[in-house]
Design a protein around this motif. Structure first.
Motif: not given
Length: 342
Positions: A23-33, A135-151
């Motif tokens: 669904i996110s691929a069909i309409d990227p404006s949905i905001g990701g998963v 850009n115009r694709g997907f940015l994937y973050i594994d363990e996103v809950n551990l991402l540094e605050d500045f990122l």
């Protein structure tokens, strides 16, 4: 020969995650998963399998930012070509799926001065970062809950503007950075900051299969892929091709799908009943239901589409109630039953 990725169509179970990604691929404006759940349940495999599934996209040849030759959101280099009367030559590329590792530096993410050219030629040149590649694709973050605050702060800024601004060593550059953000993680290892959580359009819960048949089939298919990845991918190529065609058709017609006022009213009533903050819940619910209708070949969004996608669109937008022991998914299900019981 390049090792193929695990076929999307061969993934057993994880239906909610697979549908949310499509669904996110069909309409990227949905905001990701956002996919939270148990370790070892194939979250990363499913996300990476998406890249091989999606139809290729048109991009400007030799453009570092994958600009759309027919679009208005062009980088400065492509704009300069147009100003000089040069035609933007197009080519087809795979939809980018870029990994953002937890330990990434700011320069690696946003881009920086190309030191090699600066030292050897005395030129100020920009070395693209992960945001340019995504850009115009997907940015994937594994363990996103551990991402540094500045990122996290950086991603929030770029997600809001759709543009990456880099200012380094007297050099200033801006380029389009519109991507679908995909995050996965284990909730036991920490919570996600509310500001970033709200940016995800859909949130899915990924659980370990509890039925014997599914567990056996997962192991059988994974073992088959490890022993002969090319043969396994070839066996599933036909199913992937069918799914790719279905996604391409849905993309082409998603904006033609009618959304009746009654569906908008149902969306608003549901969000009011759940006490979601802001209006992002209604917008996401409407867009996701429309994308689902396009995927299923319907002409109009119905309550069925709304009910199917509501848990994914709303479970992460609920206010916490310390007196309510029911989980967010249960609360959404209860509100759906109450709202659509008539």
């Amino acid at each position: 020969m390049t090792r193929p990725v695990y076929p999307f169509s061969a993934i057993v179970g994880q239906d909610e995650l697979k549908l949310a990604l499509i669904i996110s691929a069909i309409d990227p404006s949905i905001g990701g998963v956002l996919a939270f759940g148990d370790r070892g349940t194939g979250k990363s495999t499913t996300v990476r399998a998406l890249a091989a599934l999606l139809p290729p996209v048109r991009a400007v040849r030799d453009c570092r930012f994958n600009c759309d030759p027919d679009g208005s959101n062009l980088c400065e280099e492509c704009r300069e070509k147009l100003r000089e009367g040069e035609k933007l030559v197009a080519r087809f590329i795979r939809v980018p799926v870029v990994d953002l590792p937890l330990g990434a530096t700011e320069d690696r993410v946003v881009g920086a001065l190309d030191l090699e050219k600066a030292l050897t030629r005395g030129e100020k040149a920009f070395e693209t970062g992960l945001l340019a590649r995504a850009n115009r694709g997907f940015l994937y973050i594994d363990e996103v809950n551990l991402l540094e605050d500045f990122l996290v702060d950086l991603l929030l800024d770029v997600a809001a503007s759709g543009e990456n601004v880099v200012e380094r060593e007297g050099m200033s550059l801006r380029h389009p950075a519109r991507f679908v953000l995909i995050g996965s993680g284990n909730p036991e290892e920490g919570e996600l900051r509310p500001q970033l959580l709200d940016r995800f359009g859909l949130s899915v819960e990924v659980r370990t299969p509890q039925d014997l048949a599914s567990r056996i089939e997962v192991v059988r298919r994974r073992d088959g892929f490890e022993r002969d990845p090319h043969g396994f991918a070839a066996a599933w190529r036909g199913e992937n091709r069918k799914l790719r065609r279905k996604v391409a058709i849905a993309r082409a017609r998603v904006n033609l799908i009618a959304v009746p006022d009654s569906i908008l009213e149902d969306s608003a009533k549901l969000c009011l009943a759940l006490g979601t903050d802001g209006l992002r819940g209604e917008l996401t619910l409407m867009r996701a239901a429309r994308a689902l209708a396009a995927y299923e070949g319907a002409e109009t969004v119905t309550q069925k589409h709304l009910k199917s996608i509501a848990p994914s669109a709303l479970r992460h937008r609920l206010r916490r109630d310390p007196l309510d022991e029911a989980g967010s998914s249960v609360r959404v299900d209860m509100a759906l039953e109450k709202a659509f019981s008539a």
